[in-house]
Design a protein around this motif. Structure first.
Motif, PDB file in Angstrom:
ATOM      1  N   MET A   1       0.839  -1.186   0.000  1.00 36.45           N
ATOM      2  CA  MET A   1       0.000   0.000   0.000  1.00 36.45           C
ATOM      3  C   MET A   1       0.875   1.237   0.000  1.00 36.45           C
ATOM      4  SD  MET A   1      -2.975   1.247   2.618  1.00 36.45           S
ATOM      5  CE  MET A   1      -4.033  -0.109   2.199  1.00 36.45           C
ATOM      6  N   SER A   2       0.480   2.205  -0.751  1.00 39.84           N
ATOM      7  CA  SER A   2       1.246   3.438  -0.889  1.00 39.84           C
ATOM      8  C   SER A   2       0.823   4.527   0.075  1.00 39.84           C
ATOM      9  CB  SER A   2       1.098   3.981  -2.313  1.00 39.84           C
ATOM     10  OG  SER A   2       1.438   2.991  -3.252  1.00 39.84           O
ATOM     11  N   VAL A   3      -0.268   4.306   0.813  1.00 41.88           N
ATOM     12  CA  VAL A   3      -0.785   5.303   1.755  1.00 41.88           C
ATOM     13  C   VAL A   3      -0.408   4.866   3.165  1.00 41.88           C
ATOM     14  CG1 VAL A   3      -2.840   6.475   2.618  1.00 41.88           C
ATOM     15  CG2 VAL A   3      -2.706   5.804   0.213  1.00 41.88           C
ATOM     16  N   ILE A   4       0.418   5.667   3.813  1.00 44.48           N
ATOM     17  CA  ILE A   4       0.886   5.349   5.165  1.00 44.48           C
ATOM     18  C   ILE A   4       0.546   6.515   6.073  1.00 44.48           C
ATOM     19  CG2 ILE A   4       2.905   4.844   6.592  1.00 44.48           C
ATOM     20  CD1 ILE A   4       4.242   3.862   3.920  1.00 44.48           C
ATOM     21  N   VAL A   5      -0.154   6.219   7.167  1.00 41.46           N
ATOM     22  CA  VAL A   5      -0.493   7.252   8.138  1.00 41.46           C
ATOM     23  C   VAL A   5       0.409   7.057   9.346  1.00 41.46           C
ATOM     24  CG1 VAL A   5      -2.294   8.242   9.590  1.00 41.46           C
ATOM     25  CG2 VAL A   5      -2.877   7.289   7.358  1.00 41.46           C
ATOM     26  N   GLU A   6       1.189   8.107   9.656  1.00 37.68           N
ATOM     27  CA  GLU A   6       2.071   8.043  10.821  1.00 37.68           C
ATOM     28  C   GLU A   6       2.316   9.440  11.358  1.00 37.68           C
ATOM     29  OE1 GLU A   6       5.574   6.067   9.376  1.00 37.68           O
ATOM     30  OE2 GLU A   6       6.279   7.824   8.314  1.00 37.68           O
ATOM     31  N   ASN A   7       2.286   9.550  12.658  1.00 35.05           N
ATOM     32  CA  ASN A   7       2.550  10.820  13.339  1.00 35.05           C
ATOM     33  C   ASN A   7       1.692  11.971  12.819  1.00 35.05           C
ATOM     34  OD1 ASN A   7       4.570   9.508  14.812  1.00 35.05           O
ATOM     35  ND2 ASN A   7       6.090   9.954  13.246  1.00 35.05           N
ATOM     36  N   GLY A   8       0.434  11.704  12.543  1.00 35.26           N
ATOM     37  CA  GLY A   8      -0.468  12.756  12.099  1.00 35.26           C
ATOM     38  C   GLY A   8      -0.275  13.208  10.668  1.00 35.26           C
TER      39      GLY A   8
ATOM     40  N   ILE B   1      -0.097  11.898   6.460  1.00 37.96           N
ATOM     41  CA  ILE B   1      -0.333  10.856   5.466  1.00 37.96           C
ATOM     42  C   ILE B   1       0.846  10.901   4.500  1.00 37.96           C
ATOM     43  CG2 ILE B   1      -1.830  10.046   3.607  1.00 37.96           C
ATOM     44  CD1 ILE B   1      -4.088  11.701   5.001  1.00 37.96           C
ATOM     45  N   ARG B   2       1.577   9.794   4.394  1.00 39.58           N
ATOM     46  CA  ARG B   2       2.701   9.717   3.457  1.00 39.58           C
ATOM     47  C   ARG B   2       2.265   8.895   2.247  1.00 39.58           C
ATOM     48  NH1 ARG B   2       6.829   6.686   5.439  1.00 39.58           N
ATOM     49  NH2 ARG B   2       8.093   7.389   3.716  1.00 39.58           N
ATOM     50  N   LEU B   3       2.510   9.432   1.064  1.00 39.09           N
ATOM     51  CA  LEU B   3       2.257   8.708  -0.174  1.00 39.09           C
ATOM     52  C   LEU B   3       3.600   8.240  -0.705  1.00 39.09           C
ATOM     53  CD1 LEU B   3      -0.406  11.048  -1.787  1.00 39.09           C
ATOM     54  CD2 LEU B   3      -0.757   9.011  -0.388  1.00 39.09           C
ATOM     55  N   VAL B   4       3.733   6.922  -0.870  1.00 37.97           N
ATOM     56  CA  VAL B   4       5.018   6.324  -1.208  1.00 37.97           C
ATOM     57  C   VAL B   4       4.925   5.550  -2.511  1.00 37.97           C
ATOM     58  CG1 VAL B   4       6.810   4.733  -0.405  1.00 37.97           C
ATOM     59  CG2 VAL B   4       5.561   6.132   1.256  1.00 37.97           C
TER      60      VAL B   4
END
Length: 93
Positions: A1-8, A10-13
């Protein structure tokens, strides 16, 4: 998955295919104040771009692909370093 939620944030990878549109929308709806980091995004389906243009409150980072910045800048301009037009109208609960 390219959508990562961390520390408030949303990272798109990597390449963000159409399948990432639904988890991206859920993450944006879950917390409308979340920033979106696009610095590791190498490509994106138009559905992902549309969600960023409509719902992303603030976009951080430079695009990993040097072509994406000039192409998407006009579309995402209000959210890059600021707030998208729709996000300005959304009031957090």
């Amino acid at each position: 998955m390219s959508v990562i939620v961390e520390n408030g944030t949303i990272r798109l990878v990597g390449a963000c295919p159409v399948e990432d549109a639904e988890p991206l929308l859920a993450a944006l709806q879950d917390d409308p104040l979340r920033k979106v980091d696009v610095s590791a995004m190498t490509a994106a389906h138009s559905a992902v771009i549309q969600l960023l243009a409509l719902f992303a409150r603030e976009i951080e980072g430079a695009f990993a692909d040097p072509v994406l910045g000039p192409v998407l800048g006009p579309v995402l301009g209000p959210a890059i370093g600021g707030t998208s037009a729709l996000a300005k109208r959304i009031q957090p609960r």
